[in-house]
Design a protein around this motif. Structure first.
Motif, PDB file in Angstrom:
ATOM      1  N   PHE A 103       0.428  -1.273  -0.285  1.00 32.10           N
ATOM      2  CA  PHE A 103       0.417  -0.182   0.022  1.00 32.10           C
ATOM      3  C   PHE A 103       0.968   1.154  -0.238  1.00 32.10           C
ATOM      4  O   PHE A 103       1.800   1.022   0.554  1.00 32.10           O
ATOM      5  N   ASP A 104       0.946   2.206  -0.984  1.00 38.21           N
ATOM      6  CA  ASP A 104       0.987   3.130  -0.686  1.00 38.21           C
ATOM      7  C   ASP A 104       0.578   4.490  -0.357  1.00 38.21           C
ATOM      8  O   ASP A 104      -0.918   4.681  -0.759  1.00 38.21           O
ATOM      9  N   ALA A 105       1.133   4.660   0.751  1.00 36.97           N
ATOM     10  CA  ALA A 105       0.345   5.598   1.463  1.00 36.97           C
ATOM     11  C   ALA A 105      -0.057   7.017   0.831  1.00 36.97           C
ATOM     12  O   ALA A 105      -1.208   8.195   1.589  1.00 36.97           O
ATOM     13  N   VAL A 106       1.150   7.953   0.355  1.00 34.27           N
ATOM     14  CA  VAL A 106       0.902   8.740  -0.773  1.00 34.27           C
ATOM     15  C   VAL A 106      -0.114   9.299  -1.638  1.00 34.27           C
ATOM     16  O   VAL A 106      -1.073   9.795  -1.842  1.00 34.27           O
ATOM     17  N   PHE A 110      -3.282   0.499  -3.695  1.00 33.45           N
ATOM     18  CA  PHE A 110      -2.049  -1.168  -3.624  1.00 33.45           C
ATOM     19  C   PHE A 110      -2.040  -1.249  -4.992  1.00 33.45           C
ATOM     20  O   PHE A 110      -2.598  -1.144  -5.962  1.00 33.45           O
ATOM     21  N   ALA A 111      -0.358  -1.622  -5.375  1.00 34.70           N
ATOM     22  CA  ALA A 111      -0.400  -2.504  -5.577  1.00 34.70           C
ATOM     23  C   ALA A 111       0.042  -3.687  -6.017  1.00 34.70           C
ATOM     24  O   ALA A 111       0.774  -4.093  -4.556  1.00 34.70           O
ATOM     25  N   VAL A 112      -0.526  -4.837  -6.903  1.00 38.78           N
ATOM     26  CA  VAL A 112      -0.795  -6.361  -6.603  1.00 38.78           C
ATOM     27  C   VAL A 112       0.371  -6.286  -7.436  1.00 38.78           C
ATOM     28  O   VAL A 112       0.371  -6.386  -8.960  1.00 38.78           O
ATOM     29  N   ARG A 113       1.695  -7.241  -7.160  1.00 39.73           N
ATOM     30  CA  ARG A 113       2.134  -8.089  -8.373  1.00 39.73           C
ATOM     31  C   ARG A 113       1.796  -9.961  -8.455  1.00 39.73           C
ATOM     32  O   ARG A 113       0.740 -10.461  -7.321  1.00 39.73           O
ATOM     33  N   LEU A 283       0.745 -10.343   1.527  1.00 46.34           N
ATOM     34  CA  LEU A 283       0.029  -9.557   1.805  1.00 46.34           C
ATOM     35  C   LEU A 283       0.884  -8.837   2.930  1.00 46.34           C
ATOM     36  O   LEU A 283       1.782  -9.140   3.255  1.00 46.34           O
ATOM     37  N   ASP A 284       1.614  -7.437   2.045  1.00 48.44           N
ATOM     38  CA  ASP A 284       2.930  -6.860   3.012  1.00 48.44           C
ATOM     39  C   ASP A 284       1.839  -7.068   4.564  1.00 48.44           C
ATOM     40  O   ASP A 284       0.959  -6.960   5.467  1.00 48.44           O
ATOM     41  N   GLU A 285       3.187  -6.423   5.679  1.00 48.24           N
ATOM     42  CA  GLU A 285       3.089  -6.871   6.761  1.00 48.24           C
ATOM     43  C   GLU A 285       2.069  -6.150   7.207  1.00 48.24           C
ATOM     44  O   GLU A 285       1.219  -5.975   8.235  1.00 48.24           O
ATOM     45  N   SER A 340      -6.763  -0.634  10.631  1.00 47.41           N
ATOM     46  CA  SER A 340      -5.757   1.161  10.355  1.00 47.41           C
ATOM     47  C   SER A 340      -5.396   0.264   8.911  1.00 47.41           C
ATOM     48  O   SER A 340      -4.840   1.866   9.122  1.00 47.41           O
ATOM     49  N   ASN A 341      -6.388   0.380   7.873  1.00 48.55           N
ATOM     50  CA  ASN A 341      -6.412   0.339   6.827  1.00 48.55           C
ATOM     51  C   ASN A 341      -7.843   0.417   6.150  1.00 48.55           C
ATOM     52  O   ASN A 341      -7.820  -1.031   5.277  1.00 48.55           O
TER      53      ASN A 341
END
Length: 567
Positions: A103-106, A110-113, A283-285, A340-341
């Motif tokens: 996830f890019d907060a800016v 979401f970037a999904v590979r 998923l990212d941590e 949290s998101n």
């Protein structure tokens, strides 16, 4: 994952969303594939799992049994998705594995590979929202101590997990002695399947003695024995025997009591029916649910459980640190939305097995939140919402026993095997079971109302006639197991051979039909192989209340009140 079909069906109708399907390739980042063996049947009444916009009568054209083979149930689900949109699955990316989600907060995206197993290519796509729908069966849960004890002891037979059951299962069980570790639905289903294939003996080893397999009144030809309170701890008889040791169900650690052991001889196959774990590894941590968000701390210290039939025996038990075993008890979430998101949603397990209705309502609930129809409240409002849900749920003795260690300990130290609470024929126990289903459906009713779901089953305060009918269908399924007796064993009856006329479609009023033959005698899963094709009556009903249900069940015979409601 496959659970995403429900979300995607509603989202694709707006033409605004892309869908990724993680088919799994066995890599750490993907969901490991699990087998759904061909002979799998549903374990719950289909009448509790019918779509409001596509009925069983519309799909099958005739009355059907209460329980369906996997093949027919899957066909019903898929047809519902494609009947109005034949190209529905054209936009779904199959044979892919989601390797990483960040996830890019800016940019708040979401970037999904994703890895495509057919082309061998990897791609990255940007999304505004992500729904984790990987299912509860992402990773096999194999008890390490039990597995180590069998393997280090030189067990000479076959060891497998229930997800590894395939077309060779006949070879693993026919004329053989089988041990099943675990006591939930997969244990029940595989025990019956093994008997169907000609197993000589099946021992179900249950640590806690609370699973559905322990509720069975009898098994066909008495070929199944449920051993409660034990676990495999060693090997005997030159690798052909398994030693079972008594364990404490309330102790989370693996314990072995060498003074209380049982030896099972001539064991050929051991099957772990010990469940699964969700797989969040892609998923990212920062996007994974944290395991420490148990509830209980936010409830007023003066809270007391409402009076119930067990209050006199157990007294007041202060609320413990409630396990976030189910999504609605987890402080990480607000209605499946990660606090949290809030741009990522999780389809997680409810109290019991996910019915299609629960999945369908959740699809609408997620969509309502994504589109803004159901806005995210302030943090204090979320705390209050979750607190109210917890308090209502903790008034159910059976649910509280499952998630509150303090209450469970008091129960196990007070309630003995000869207590009425351990007797399902007692009206007070029936009332507690009804209450357990009731709270689940009231939570679902609230979600249906708030998301604009077209089928109303009541509210968080009370269920309407349809909601009560759904509770009754689940009660009927539960008691189809308990009411099996020695006569059932001699007749080779299973719970799927119960009287089907007690269940009706809440949409068409059509009554469920009997199986063509006893379940154990059915050879296939095609429509003509399981039912004669006679249609059931469409009698209207007024719903079943707890009082009516238990008054009927208290006497001889089975529940006769007919439920069938037109929408």
């Amino acid at each position: 994952g496959p659970g995403g079909v429900w979300r995607s069906q509603d989202m694709l109708s707006n033409g605004e969303y892309d869908v990724e399907y993680d088919g799994g390739d066995g890599n750490e980042g993907g969901v490991k594939p699990t087998n759904m063996y061909d002979s799998l049947w549903t374990n719950a009444a289909k009448e509790a799992m019918e779509f409001f916009d596509y009925t069983y009568l519309e799909h099958f054209g005739a009355s059907m049994p209460m329980f369906l083979p996997r093949k027919l149930a899957l066909d019903y689900i898929l047809k519902r998705c494609t009947r109005n949109n034949p190209s529905f699955f054209d936009v779904v990316q199959f044979n892919t594995s989601v390797e990483n989600v960040t996830f890019d907060a800016v940019s708040s995206t979401f970037a999904v590979r994703v890895f495509d197993s057919k082309s061998g290519c990897t791609s990255v796509t940007v999304f505004d929202y992500v729904i984790w729908a990987g299912g509860n069966n992402g990773r096999r849960n194999i008890p390490p101590d039990v597995d180590q004890a069998l393997k280090s002891g030189g067990f000479a037979g076959k060891i497998m997990h229930s997800s590894q059951v395939d077309t060779n299962f006949d070879r693993d069980v026919r004329h053989k002695n089988v041990i099943i570790v675990g006591d939930q639905h997969s244990a029940e289903d595989l025990a019956l399947y093994a008997i169907k294939l000609g197993a000589q003996r099946v021992d179900i080893v249950s640590r806690g003695g609370r699973g559905v397999a322990t509720d069975m009144g009898s098994w066909p030809d008495n070929k199944v024995t449920v051993v409660e309170g034990y676990l495999p701890t060693g090997v005997a008889c030159g690798g052909r025997g398994v030693i079972l040791s008594k364990v404490e169900s309330s102790n989370p650690a693996f314990t072995e009591n060498i003074d209380d052991q049982i030896a099972l001889h001539s064991v050929d196959t051991v099957i772990y029916c010990t469940g699964y774990d969700c797989n969040f590894s892609m998923l990212d941590e920062s996007l994974r649910p944290q395991s420490s968000r148990a509830q209980g701390a936010h409830v007023d210290k003066g809270w007391k459980m409402s009076e119930n039939a067990l209050s006199r025996d157990l007294g007041h038990v202060p609320l413990g640190s409630v396990s976030p075993e189910f999504a609605f008890l987890d402080q990480n979430f607000y209605r499946g939305r990660l606090r949290s998101n809030p741009s990522i949603f999780f389809m997680l397990e409810s109290v019991h097995e996910e019915h299609l209705l629960a999945l369908d309502v959740t699809a609408w609930l997620f969509l309502a939140q994504i589109t803004g129809d159901l806005p995210l409240p302030a943090d204090c409002e979320i705390n209050q919402f979750n607190r109210e849900t917890l308090i209502e749920a903790m008034d159910s003795p059976l649910l509280r026993r499952q998630v509150d260690p303090a209450y469970r300990a008091k129960w196990e130290n007070t309630i003995r095997v000869d207590h009425w609470a351990e007797d399902r024929s007692d009206c007070r126990t029936r009332d507690m079971i009804w209450n357990l289903w009731d709270i689940q459906y009231r939570i679902l009713a609230r979600d249906a109302l708030d998301s604009g779901y077209p089928l109303g089953i009541g509210s968080f305060d009370t269920l309407n006639e349809r909601g009560q009918a759904l509770v009754s269908f689940n009660m009927i399924t539960d008691y189809a197991r308990y009411e099996l007796d020695e006569g059932s064993s001699e007749n080779w009856d299973t719970f799927r051979d119960c009287d089907p006329s007690r269940c009706y479609s809440i949409f068409t009023g059509q009554r469920a039909s009997p199986l063509k033959r006893q379940w154990l005698d059915l050879d296939g899963s095609e429509l003509e192989e399981i039912v004669d094709g006679e249609t059931g009556d469409g009698d209207g009903g007024t719903g079943i209340t707890p009082e009516i249900f238990m008054a009927d069940m208290a006497g001889p015979g089975s529940l006769s009140l007919q439920v069938g409601l037109q929408v």
